[in-house]
Motif scaffolding. Structure first.
Motif, PDB file in Angstrom:
ATOM      1  N   GLN A 139       0.828  -1.208   0.000  1.00  0.00           N
ATOM      2  CA  GLN A 139       0.000   0.000   0.000  1.00  0.00           C
ATOM      3  C   GLN A 139       0.862   1.257   0.000  1.00  0.00           C
ATOM      4  OE1 GLN A 139      -3.230  -0.090   2.988  1.00  0.00           O
ATOM      5  NE2 GLN A 139      -2.894  -2.280   3.102  1.00  0.00           N
ATOM      6  N   GLU A 141       3.937   1.511  -1.072  1.00  0.00           N
ATOM      7  CA  GLU A 141       4.604   1.599  -2.372  1.00  0.00           C
ATOM      8  C   GLU A 141       3.675   2.196  -3.423  1.00  0.00           C
ATOM      9  OE1 GLU A 141       5.665  -2.439  -2.961  1.00  0.00           O
ATOM     10  OE2 GLU A 141       7.150  -2.433  -1.349  1.00  0.00           O
ATOM     11  N   GLN A 142       2.408   1.795  -3.399  1.00  0.00           N
ATOM     12  CA  GLN A 142       1.456   2.316  -4.373  1.00  0.00           C
ATOM     13  C   GLN A 142       1.227   3.806  -4.181  1.00  0.00           C
ATOM     14  OE1 GLN A 142      -1.744  -0.414  -3.485  1.00  0.00           O
ATOM     15  NE2 GLN A 142      -1.226  -1.761  -5.188  1.00  0.00           N
ATOM     16  N   ALA A 156       1.718   5.945 -12.582  1.00  0.00           N
ATOM     17  CA  ALA A 156       2.216   5.270 -11.378  1.00  0.00           C
ATOM     18  C   ALA A 156       2.752   3.883 -11.675  1.00  0.00           C
ATOM     19  CB  ALA A 156       1.099   5.183 -10.340  1.00  0.00           C
ATOM     20  N   THR A 157       2.296   3.303 -12.785  1.00  0.00           N
ATOM     21  CA  THR A 157       2.713   1.937 -13.141  1.00  0.00           C
ATOM     22  C   THR A 157       3.978   1.913 -13.987  1.00  0.00           C
ATOM     23  OG1 THR A 157       1.183   2.068 -15.010  1.00  0.00           O
ATOM     24  CG2 THR A 157       0.388   0.984 -12.999  1.00  0.00           C
ATOM     25  N   ARG A 162       7.748   3.029  -9.939  1.00  0.00           N
ATOM     26  CA  ARG A 162       7.633   1.790  -9.181  1.00  0.00           C
ATOM     27  C   ARG A 162       8.962   1.443  -8.515  1.00  0.00           C
ATOM     28  NH1 ARG A 162       4.792  -0.083  -6.688  1.00  0.00           N
ATOM     29  NH2 ARG A 162       5.133  -2.289  -7.060  1.00  0.00           N
TER      30      ARG A 162
END
Length: 216
Positions: A139, A141-142, A156-157, A162
């Motif tokens: 969570q 990290e996201q 974000a991906t 990341r």
């Protein structure tokens, strides 16, 4: 004068603290899986039902009520000021949270840092607990990946947000395990940990800068 409801809340919170402190001591001495709810209740001088009332699952004794919870981080990152980077918000959140829980001078602060060190070692030495902790790390990290991606104009991906988020969370997690962290003692002051937080953040910033240099 405290209202009855205030007194009840203070008593309830103190009971929770006593139970959690007893549990962590027993986990450290006898092992997490070997420690029973009854043993925790006996050590805290409460009924077993009181333990399960406050902590319905045994894992809650390790993972409940963390001031460094992902939700708190998300609130700070999502409310950052114009021009404030995600890393600036992360640092401010770490510093503010550490100062709020205390600098090791008070008994309450000493208890918090001692329990946090115990908790960290217990999780690090148990595969199942590390797996459970991974959910909260994911969570965080996201949250950071979304913020870093926004700062860089990337989704974000994307790989860089990341990687940066993974490195930041892993680095901050290691604060309790490294030689430098051990040198500040079991009840560290915030000003002893802040340089380590800065080292983690600077490491991740440097990684992003290096990738920019490779791909101008």
């Amino acid at each position: 004068m405290l209202e009855p409801s205030d007194r009840r809340e203070r008593k309830k919170q103190r009971t929770r603290e006593l139970i959690q402190e007893a549990a962590l001591d027993l986990f450290a001495a006898s092992g997490y899986h070997e420690t029973t709810i009854k043993a925790i209740a006996d050590a805290a001088d409460v009924a077993p039902r009181t333990v399960t009332l406050h902590f319905p699952a045994k894992e809650d004794l390790l993972f409940g009520e963390d001031p460094f919870a992902p939700a708190s981080l998300a609130a700070r990152v999502n409310s950052r000021a114009p021009g404030e980077s995600t890393f600036d918000a992360l640092r401010d959140w770490m510093v503010t949270t550490m100062k709020r829980v205390g600098d090791g001078a008070s008994e309450e602060s000493q208890r918090f840092w001692r329990q946090r060190a115990l908790r960290s070692r217990l999780i690090a030495n148990d595969d199942a607990l590390r797996g459970r902790a991974r959910a909260s790390y994911l969570q965080a990290e996201q949250v950071l990946a979304a913020g870093i991606g926004s700062d860089l104009g990337l989704p974000a991906t994307a790989l860089v947000p990341r990687l940066a988020a993974l490195a930041a969370v892993a680095g901050l997690r290691e604060l309790y395990e490294t030689d430098e962290a051990q040198s500040v003692g079991p009840t560290p002051r915030a000003d002893g940990l802040i340089p380590l937080v800065d080292r983690v953040i600077n490491f991740v910033r440097a990684g992003i800068d290096a990738l920019r240099d490779d791909h101008p």
